[in-house]
Design a protein around this motif. Structure first.
Motif, PDB file in Angstrom:
ATOM      1  N   LEU A 193     -38.267  13.588 -12.609  1.00  0.00           N
ATOM      2  CA  LEU A 193     -39.411  13.562 -13.515  1.00  0.00           C
ATOM      3  C   LEU A 193     -40.718  13.706 -12.734  1.00  0.00           C
ATOM      4  O   LEU A 193     -41.504  12.777 -12.620  1.00  0.00           O
ATOM      5  N   GLY A 194     -40.899  14.907 -12.168  1.00  0.00           N
ATOM      6  CA  GLY A 194     -42.112  15.130 -11.393  1.00  0.00           C
ATOM      7  C   GLY A 194     -42.553  16.569 -11.524  1.00  0.00           C
ATOM      8  O   GLY A 194     -41.742  17.475 -11.696  1.00  0.00           O
TER       9      GLY A 194
ATOM     10  N   PRO B 144     -42.277  18.083 -17.820  1.00  0.00           N
ATOM     11  CA  PRO B 144     -40.949  18.696 -17.720  1.00  0.00           C
ATOM     12  C   PRO B 144     -40.263  18.686 -19.083  1.00  0.00           C
ATOM     13  O   PRO B 144     -40.295  17.666 -19.774  1.00  0.00           O
ATOM     14  N   PRO B 145     -39.657  19.795 -19.480  1.00  0.00           N
ATOM     15  CA  PRO B 145     -38.961  19.824 -20.764  1.00  0.00           C
ATOM     16  C   PRO B 145     -37.886  18.738 -20.808  1.00  0.00           C
ATOM     17  O   PRO B 145     -37.251  18.454 -19.798  1.00  0.00           O
ATOM     18  N   GLY B 146     -37.745  18.118 -21.979  1.00  0.00           N
ATOM     19  CA  GLY B 146     -36.715  17.096 -22.107  1.00  0.00           C
ATOM     20  C   GLY B 146     -37.187  15.690 -21.786  1.00  0.00           C
ATOM     21  O   GLY B 146     -36.410  14.753 -21.850  1.00  0.00           O
ATOM     22  N   THR B 147     -38.471  15.550 -21.418  1.00  0.00           N
ATOM     23  CA  THR B 147     -38.984  14.211 -21.110  1.00  0.00           C
ATOM     24  C   THR B 147     -39.004  13.355 -22.368  1.00  0.00           C
ATOM     25  O   THR B 147     -39.835  13.566 -23.249  1.00  0.00           O
ATOM     26  N   GLY B 148     -38.086  12.429 -22.484  1.00  0.00           N
ATOM     27  CA  GLY B 148     -38.023  11.565 -23.658  1.00  0.00           C
ATOM     28  C   GLY B 148     -37.809  12.342 -24.934  1.00  0.00           C
ATOM     29  O   GLY B 148     -38.369  12.005 -25.982  1.00  0.00           O
ATOM     30  N   GLY B 149     -37.028  13.422 -24.864  1.00  0.00           N
ATOM     31  CA  GLY B 149     -36.716  14.197 -26.062  1.00  0.00           C
ATOM     32  C   GLY B 149     -37.810  15.169 -26.467  1.00  0.00           C
ATOM     33  O   GLY B 149     -37.850  15.629 -27.596  1.00  0.00           O
TER      34      GLY B 149
ATOM     35  N   TRP C  88     -47.324  15.035  -9.542  1.00  0.00           N
ATOM     36  CA  TRP C  88     -47.291  13.779 -10.283  1.00  0.00           C
ATOM     37  C   TRP C  88     -45.855  13.428 -10.609  1.00  0.00           C
ATOM     38  O   TRP C  88     -45.097  14.265 -11.090  1.00  0.00           O
ATOM     39  N   ILE C  89     -45.489  12.192 -10.300  1.00  0.00           N
ATOM     40  CA  ILE C  89     -44.152  11.711 -10.657  1.00  0.00           C
ATOM     41  C   ILE C  89     -44.331  10.774 -11.842  1.00  0.00           C
ATOM     42  O   ILE C  89     -45.118   9.825 -11.770  1.00  0.00           O
ATOM     43  N   GLY C  90     -43.622  11.044 -12.925  1.00  0.00           N
ATOM     44  CA  GLY C  90     -43.772  10.235 -14.131  1.00  0.00           C
ATOM     45  C   GLY C  90     -43.302   8.806 -13.918  1.00  0.00           C
ATOM     46  O   GLY C  90     -42.362   8.546 -13.173  1.00  0.00           O
TER      47      GLY C  90
END
Lengths: 311, 538
Positions: B295-296, B344-349, B436-438
């Protein structure tokens, strides 16, 4: 003698003061601070952090309190490692640095003396020119060039040794020790050669030869001992140089010693750690220089009596 | 003078025998000890004074929050709390703590421990860089910034020793994830107060001989620059299901050495792998190589206050002229994923808008529209990056693409990390790399950076509609679909205005020995050490 040591120590005080003052103010004027990070820090948090490390006080006040802490032997807390004191971090770095320095010294003595002896035994032949020109290259080549070169040859092409590390995989101490020791080995080689050549032309050596002693005994039992005085005198300052000059080698080979953390502290703007390491190295150099002077004086009767006259 | 020969012999023996020893991997499998490469020397283990990933790894072993996260799905799983209720309006959470939760010294762990820990985490004087993780809690931000001094007004309430109630500012769907963040882990008040003031950063409470923790492991050894060792905590409520007896974390800053240590069976898991070793592992030992999306986001910041770059068309043209596929294939050993959006695509749906693509023709047109046909007249663009070989290669590739596709001449500038950060912060650059890292699985962790004046905005960009969406509209939205549509709308604005140019999505890449079980990959690269086990090959 004591007076000589005392006056030298007194002379060291202004030197150290200048080193501390210069470092203290220079690091603070470098852009970026210990708390600038990629994730922005909320202004309130930044202020709180600066307050905890007294960075909110006037610079001169900070300097004053640093000096008074220093007088008590306290290098202060590290900025990068909360809860760690600089004294502790330096202490943790000493073993690797000292070990590296020690191995490098062995490299310097063994390589240097071997080359020097070989050269002195056949002066002005290829057996003299080869080690002596190598020594010249060794003296001229800086460690930041020699290190990567050795890594390239022995680490990457031949794959004989690990490319970096310290005490992690077998053999990883070889290249750092060689790199650091090489320049000193070159000096030792030249000193040994000239010392041995001088001694070999002395009368007592000719006597020994006349008595029919084998060459091996002559060189190793009689000649070498006398020719080593300049080498021994050289080793004192050499060790100081090995300890304080190892930060390039430590950085190339990622040796977890003082030098490497000194460099990292600079990148992290860990003010107290930068200052602490600088002061520590400065003291080290002062002390070793003093020691080698004392040693030289003690070895040399003329100098010794000179000192005696003064005291 | 035979001593020379002796000396030579001694030095040879020392140099060859000075390191090495037992192979740790098979021994570890036998003893149930996991040996793991952990990047750098950890700054410390106090979750309120440290922020890095190596620190986080150790904290995950030592502490446990109210809830954890399933290592596969990242869904919340019970931690110290065995169950919880959420009020219908989504703003009040009630946690029921298990009665058998204990500290590693045998003391009971109660709701008050959490209240006190969060009080500490929000103390302005402590300087907790992660205090903002608690900001969804009512009045937490006001308290942390000193605007409120009465902690009883912060939305944390101890109902009884085993019930904790938390009130939020707004329904925050990702709040459960935040509870697994290290800054929310409970800390031992008694111990911290024994070794100084709670806000003292220099405290010795985290030393192995002093520390008390509540997680599956306890800290037993911390040798600077060598290793950090944790052992199973017998008082952990679920100790019966903890399979490992201990974990040893090694500072392995040098990835080349780390890979060698892995190959010589000294590490079960590495923190990374050198790029040039990847193809070899892909061919020879694919089962030991792990490459997964992370997730970055890697992107370029654009200083939108500079002439030329203050035109959104120019910024979009620059973004469209970068061939990300080729960059990843040729420069990044094919381990990353091209990014056409910041999130990023798919982050938490979440599925971001597809507005950006590699389109040199369209880019040239946009640039001409902006008044710079064939790049003519555009003020000099300089790519700033912090000194690093990979960043340099990427900057060179982008420089070439801009030249080839837009006929723009770009210069490059590398700076030492802190100098670079300083210049970024003060907008003293034209284009700069950034990443950036989520922090949590929600688009908010990426998109809230670019609100006006945001601490990580660093572009001078400001858009009222965007601010309104992120700060007011989305937090008030009730359903998941609504929120995701809100983020879609916000990211659409971001991509049309293009204050940043997305480049690639990060991936985690490391080596893992086949004996390591229960350590699945996930987007946050979180491990749940209590589930990890070591099993010999059968």
């Amino acid at each position: 003698m004591w007076r000589f040591i005392g006056s030298r120590l007194l002379q060291a005080i202004p030197v150290l003061f200048i080193v501390i003052a210069l470092t203290f103010f220079l690091v603070r004027f470098a852009p970026g601070g210990p708390f600038s990070t990629e994730k922005a820090v909320v202004p309130e948090v930044k202020r709180a952090l600066e307050a905890q490390y007294h960075l909110d006080q006037p610079l001169l006040v900070q300097f004053g309190s640093y000096l008074s802490d220093l007088a008590r032997g306290d290098f202060g807390p590290s900025f990068k490692y909360p809860g760690r004191s600089v004294n502790e971090l330096i202490a943790a770095g000493i073993p690797a640095t000292a070990e590296l320095g020690f191995y490098a010294l062995i490299v310097a003595v063994v390589l240097g003396m071997t080359a020097g002896i070989v050269a002195a035994l056949s002066p002005n032949t290829w057996r003299d020119y080869l080690p002596m020109s190598s020594a010249m290259i060794g003296i001229c080549m800086p460690t930041f060039l020699l290190g990567p070169l050795l890594v390239l040859i022995f680490g990457l092409w031949l794959e004989w040794t690990p490319v970096s590390g310290w005490g992690e995989v077998p053999g990883d101490k070889i290249l750092p020790s060689l790199t650091l020791g090489a320049a000193y080995a070159a000096y030792v080689a030249r000193l040994t050669r000239s010392g041995l050549l001088e001694v070999l032309s002395q009368d007592y050596i000719r006597t020994a030869r006349a008595k029919g002693l084998p060459n091996f005994i002559i060189v190793f039992k009689h000649a070498l001992r006398g020719s080593l005085i300049p080498v021994v005198a050289f080793l004192g300052p050499a060790f100081a140089g090995l300890l304080s000059g190892s930060f390039v080698v430590e950085t190339i080979f990622q040796v977890p010693g003082l030098g490497r953390f000194f460099v990292q502290a600079a990148f992290n703007r860990d003010y107290t750690l930068i200052l602490g390491s600088t002061v520590f190295f400065a003291v080290l150099i002062v002390v070793f220089n003093l020691l080698s002077d004392v040693l030289a004086a003690w070895l040399n009767p003329r100098l010794r009596s000179g000192l005696g006259d003064r005291s | 003078m035979i001593s020379i020969r002796t000396l030579l012999l001694i030095s040879l023996v020392i140099l060859t025998a000075c390191s090495g020893g037992e192979r740790r991997v098979p021994q570890g499998i036998k003893d149930g000890i996991l040996h793991i490469g952990n990047g750098t020397e950890p700054q410390g283990v106090d979750p309120h004074t440290t922020t890095g990933i190596p620190e986080h790894r150790i904290q995950q072993a030592l502490f446990e929050g109210l809830v954890g996260q399933d290592p596969k799905t990242l869904e919340p799983i019970p931690g110290v709390a065995e169950r919880w209720d959420v009020s219908p309006d989504g703003r009040t959470y009630r946690f029921y703590l298990r009665h058998n939760a204990k500290w590693s010294n045998g003391d009971s762990l109660t709701a008050e421990d959490f209240r006190w820990t969060w009080w500490r985490g929000l103390q302005p004087a402590l300087g907790n860089e992660y205090a903002y993780m608690m900001y969804p809690v009512k009045n937490a931000e006001a308290y942390a910034t000193g605007k409120l001094t009465d902690f009883s007004q912060v939305g944390v309430r101890v109902v009884d020793p085993y019930t904790l109630e938390i009130e939020l500012n707004a329904p925050t769907p990702y709040f459960m994830q935040l509870l697994d963040h290290q800054s929310m882990y409970p800390l031992p008040r008694k111990i911290i107060e024994k070794f100084g003031s709670p806000t003292d950063r220099f405290s010795l409470w985290t030393r192995p001989e002093n520390i008390v923790s509540n997680g599956p492991f306890k800290l037993t050894e911390w040798k600077l620059y060598k290793r950090v060792t944790v052992e199973k905590n017998p008082y952990y409520w679920d100790a019966a299901n903890v399979k490992l007896n201990g974990i040893v974390f090694y500072p392995t800053e040098n990835t080349v050495t780390e890979e060698r240590l892995f190959r010589s069976q000294q590490l079960h898991v590495t923190s990374s792998i050198p790029l040039d070793k990847i193809s070899r592992y892909r061919q020879e030992r694919p089962d030991e190589l792990r490459i997964n999306p992370y997730l970055g986001s890697y992107y370029l910041l654009i200083n939108t206050t500079r002439p030329g770059l203050n035109d959104a068309r120019v910024r979009r043209a620059l973004a469209m002229a970068i061939d990300r596929e080729s960059l990843i294939k040729n420069v990044l050993s094919n381990v990353n994923f091209p990014a056409y959006t910041l999130t990023p695509p798919g982050t938490g749906g979440y599925q971001p808008p597809t507005l950006l693509k590699f389109d040199p023709e369209g880019a040239r047109k946009l640039l001409a529209e902006a008044g710079y046909p064939n790049g003519k007249g555009l003020p000099n663009v300089e790519i700033l990056y912090n000194t690093n070989e990979a960043h340099r290669k990427i900057a060179v590739a982008i420089q070439q693409m801009w030249k080839a596709n837009l006929n723009i001449d770009t210069t490059m500038l590398n700076q030492e990390w802190k100098v670079y950060l300083d210049n970024r912060d003060t907008l003293n650059y034209s284009v700069a790399r950034a990443a950036w890292i989520g922090d949590y699985l929600d688009p908010d962790t990426f998109l809230n950076m670019f609100i006006t004046g945001g601490g990580n905005n660093d572009t001078g960009w400001s858009n009222a509609e965007y601010d309104d969406l992120i700060l007011r509209k989305i937090p008030a939205m009730k359903t998941h679909e609504e929120r995701m549509a809100g983020f879609y709308q916000a990211e659409t604005i971001l991509l049309q205005e293009m204050p940043i140019i997305p480049i690639y999505i990060y991936s985690t890449k490391y080596l893992i020995h086949p004996s390591v079980k229960g350590m699945p990959a996930n987007l946050l690269d979180h491990y749940l050490f209590k589930q990890v086990s070591l099993e010999p090959d059968t």
